[in-house]
Design a protein around this motif. Structure first.
Motif, PDB file in Angstrom:
ATOM      1  N   UNK A  89      17.804  27.404 -14.931  1.00 40.39           N
ATOM      2  CA  UNK A  89      18.890  27.749 -15.850  1.00 40.39           C
ATOM      3  C   UNK A  89      18.341  28.412 -17.105  1.00 40.39           C
ATOM      4  N   UNK A  90      17.228  27.912 -17.592  1.00 43.29           N
ATOM      5  CA  UNK A  90      16.604  28.500 -18.773  1.00 43.29           C
ATOM      6  C   UNK A  90      16.139  29.928 -18.473  1.00 43.29           C
ATOM      7  N   UNK A  91      15.592  30.165 -17.304  1.00 42.64           N
ATOM      8  CA  UNK A  91      15.175  31.510 -16.911  1.00 42.64           C
ATOM      9  C   UNK A  91      16.372  32.450 -16.836  1.00 42.64           C
ATOM     10  N   UNK A  92      17.488  31.964 -16.300  1.00 40.66           N
ATOM     11  CA  UNK A  92      18.697  32.778 -16.222  1.00 40.66           C
ATOM     12  C   UNK A  92      19.178  33.197 -17.599  1.00 40.66           C
ATOM     13  N   UNK A  93      19.160  32.281 -18.552  1.00 38.57           N
ATOM     14  CA  UNK A  93      19.569  32.608 -19.926  1.00 38.57           C
ATOM     15  C   UNK A  93      18.601  33.592 -20.567  1.00 38.57           C
ATOM     16  N   UNK A  94      17.313  33.455 -20.279  1.00 36.86           N
ATOM     17  CA  UNK A  94      16.320  34.380 -20.837  1.00 36.86           C
ATOM     18  C   UNK A  94      16.528  35.789 -20.282  1.00 36.86           C
ATOM     19  N   UNK A  95      16.826  35.897 -19.014  1.00 32.78           N
ATOM     20  CA  UNK A  95      17.076  37.207 -18.403  1.00 32.78           C
ATOM     21  C   UNK A  95      18.333  37.831 -18.992  1.00 32.78           C
TER      22      UNK A  95
ATOM     23  N   UNK B  50       0.854  -1.172   0.000  1.00 39.49           N
ATOM     24  CA  UNK B  50       0.000   0.000   0.000  1.00 39.49           C
ATOM     25  C   UNK B  50       0.900   1.236   0.000  1.00 39.49           C
ATOM     26  N   UNK B  51       0.593   2.213  -0.903  1.00 42.01           N
ATOM     27  CA  UNK B  51       1.367   3.435  -0.960  1.00 42.01           C
ATOM     28  C   UNK B  51       2.669   3.259  -1.737  1.00 42.01           C
ATOM     29  N   UNK B  52       3.554   4.205  -1.553  1.00 39.95           N
ATOM     30  CA  UNK B  52       4.836   4.192  -2.246  1.00 39.95           C
ATOM     31  C   UNK B  52       5.945   3.858  -1.271  1.00 39.95           C
ATOM     32  N   UNK B  53       6.974   3.283  -1.849  1.00 46.18           N
ATOM     33  CA  UNK B  53       8.148   3.015  -1.036  1.00 46.18           C
ATOM     34  C   UNK B  53       9.068   4.236  -1.022  1.00 46.18           C
ATOM     35  N   UNK B  54       9.984   4.224  -0.112  1.00 39.96           N
ATOM     36  CA  UNK B  54      10.903   5.341   0.039  1.00 39.96           C
ATOM     37  C   UNK B  54      11.744   5.549  -1.226  1.00 39.96           C
ATOM     38  N   UNK B  55      12.114   4.483  -1.888  1.00 36.76           N
ATOM     39  CA  UNK B  55      12.943   4.596  -3.091  1.00 36.76           C
ATOM     40  C   UNK B  55      12.172   5.284  -4.215  1.00 36.76           C
ATOM     41  N   UNK B  56      10.908   4.934  -4.398  1.00 34.15           N
ATOM     42  CA  UNK B  56      10.114   5.587  -5.442  1.00 34.15           C
ATOM     43  C   UNK B  56       9.958   7.080  -5.168  1.00 34.15           C
ATOM     44  N   UNK B  57       9.755   7.444  -3.939  1.00 34.15           N
ATOM     45  CA  UNK B  57       9.610   8.859  -3.574  1.00 34.15           C
ATOM     46  C   UNK B  57      10.917   9.612  -3.834  1.00 34.15           C
ATOM     47  N   UNK B  58      12.036   9.027  -3.485  1.00 33.85           N
ATOM     48  CA  UNK B  58      13.330   9.675  -3.686  1.00 33.85           C
ATOM     49  C   UNK B  58      13.631   9.859  -5.181  1.00 33.85           C
ATOM     50  N   UNK B  59      13.329   8.850  -6.004  1.00 32.87           N
ATOM     51  CA  UNK B  59      13.542   8.962  -7.444  1.00 32.87           C
ATOM     52  C   UNK B  59      12.652  10.059  -8.025  1.00 32.87           C
ATOM     53  N   UNK B  60      11.417  10.125  -7.583  1.00 33.39           N
ATOM     54  CA  UNK B  60      10.503  11.162  -8.050  1.00 33.39           C
ATOM     55  C   UNK B  60      11.018  12.557  -7.675  1.00 33.39           C
ATOM     56  N   UNK B  61      11.507  12.711  -6.462  1.00 40.54           N
ATOM     57  CA  UNK B  61      12.049  13.992  -6.022  1.00 40.54           C
ATOM     58  C   UNK B  61      13.302  14.368  -6.817  1.00 40.54           C
ATOM     59  N   UNK B  62      14.137  13.399  -7.134  1.00 40.12           N
ATOM     60  CA  UNK B  62      15.330  13.658  -7.941  1.00 40.12           C
ATOM     61  C   UNK B  62      14.957  14.148  -9.333  1.00 40.12           C
ATOM     62  N   UNK B  63      13.989  13.499  -9.960  1.00 40.96           N
ATOM     63  CA  UNK B  63      13.540  13.909 -11.289  1.00 40.96           C
ATOM     64  C   UNK B  63      12.935  15.319 -11.235  1.00 40.96           C
ATOM     65  N   UNK B  64      12.146  15.595 -10.215  1.00 41.79           N
ATOM     66  CA  UNK B  64      11.559  16.920 -10.053  1.00 41.79           C
ATOM     67  C   UNK B  64      12.645  17.979  -9.841  1.00 41.79           C
ATOM     68  N   UNK B  65      13.665  17.662  -9.048  1.00 45.52           N
ATOM     69  CA  UNK B  65      14.754  18.614  -8.791  1.00 45.52           C
ATOM     70  C   UNK B  65      15.516  18.927 -10.074  1.00 45.52           C
ATOM     71  N   UNK B  66      15.777  17.919 -10.895  1.00 46.77           N
ATOM     72  CA  UNK B  66      16.475  18.126 -12.161  1.00 46.77           C
ATOM     73  C   UNK B  66      15.633  19.017 -13.082  1.00 46.77           C
ATOM     74  N   UNK B  67      14.339  18.793 -13.129  1.00 44.96           N
ATOM     75  CA  UNK B  67      13.454  19.614 -13.958  1.00 44.96           C
ATOM     76  C   UNK B  67      13.440  21.066 -13.483  1.00 44.96           C
ATOM     77  N   UNK B  68      13.373  21.257 -12.171  1.00 45.49           N
ATOM     78  CA  UNK B  68      13.347  22.613 -11.627  1.00 45.49           C
ATOM     79  C   UNK B  68      14.676  23.324 -11.895  1.00 45.49           C
ATOM     80  N   UNK B  69      15.792  22.624 -11.743  1.00 51.10           N
ATOM     81  CA  UNK B  69      17.096  23.231 -12.030  1.00 51.10           C
ATOM     82  C   UNK B  69      17.223  23.606 -13.505  1.00 51.10           C
ATOM     83  N   UNK B  70      16.721  22.749 -14.378  1.00 44.95           N
ATOM     84  CA  UNK B  70      16.745  23.058 -15.809  1.00 44.95           C
ATOM     85  C   UNK B  70      15.905  24.282 -16.133  1.00 44.95           C
ATOM     86  N   UNK B  71      14.761  24.389 -15.503  1.00 48.68           N
ATOM     87  CA  UNK B  71      13.903  25.554 -15.709  1.00 48.68           C
ATOM     88  C   UNK B  71      14.576  26.817 -15.182  1.00 48.68           C
TER      89      UNK B  71
END
Length: 189
Positions: free
Chosen positions: A29-35, A6-27
């Motif tokens: 960086x893109x904002x910095x280049x636009x500015x 039932x629910x998610x395991x700790x590993x799935x949550x950590x992988x999801x957070x890592x993917x989200x962090x990479x996406x946010x960092x990419x965004x």
């Protein structure tokens, strides 16, 4: 034995957070280049407007081109004694050279207030340094950041490349922007 998860395991949550962090960092960086691109565009626009204004003044007073060159390339920090009615009141008529000095003072002060340096040089791509040449013209160069408004071979400092000629004195190149230069030039004929 039945395994009901039932629910998610700790590993799935950590992988999801890592993917989200990479996406946010990419965004981010893109904002910095636009500015950065927006700032560069604003600087170019401000410089171009002021350079066009000065270019028209030089075209209206062509006999004083050497006075413009002297006053622009070695800007004075003190107000010229003759204002020509540009600042203060004009009591007598100005000579073309006095008008050039007064206009150049206002121009260089305005450019400096916006963070630009400026120079007026013979254009390296329009007939060389010989004023008798029919293609002879002047380049008004504006630079910001680490670039200087000069013509030369140092790509880290100069705005434009120097003139290069063949054995028959025909121009092969010159007046090309250095790759990392933050500057612009306008040809004034």
């Amino acid at each position: 034995m039945k395994n009901k998860q039932q629910g998610f395991g700790l590993i799935e949550v950590m992988v999801s957070l890592l993917i989200l962090a990479i996406a946010v960092l990419g965004f981010a960086a893109m904002q910095g280049q636009a500015i950065k691109a927006t700032d560069e565009s604003l600087e170019r626009t401000q410089s171009l407007i002021m350079m066009r204004n000065m270019g028209e003044k030089i075209r209206l007073n062509p006999t004083a081109i050497t006075s413009y060159q002297t006053a622009i390339n070695s800007p004075s920090t003190t107000v010229p004694t003759v204002s020509c009615g540009l600042y203060g009141s004009a009591t007598t008529a100005c000579t073309p050279a006095q008008l050039a000095t007064a206009e150049s003072y206002i121009f260089t002060q305005d450019m400096s207030n916006h963070g630009f340096t400026v120079n007026l040089h013979p254009c390296p791509s329009t007939g060389g340094q010989d004023a008798d040449n029919i293609m002879y013209s002047w380049c008004l160069i504006s630079a910001w950041g680490e670039t200087r408004p000069t013509i030369g071979t140092n790509a880290d400092e100069n705005c434009l490349t120097s003139q290069v000629t063949n054995d028959d004195n025909s121009i092969t190149k010159g007046g090309i922007y250095h790759p990392k230069a933050t500057c612009m030039f306008m040809e004034i004929t």
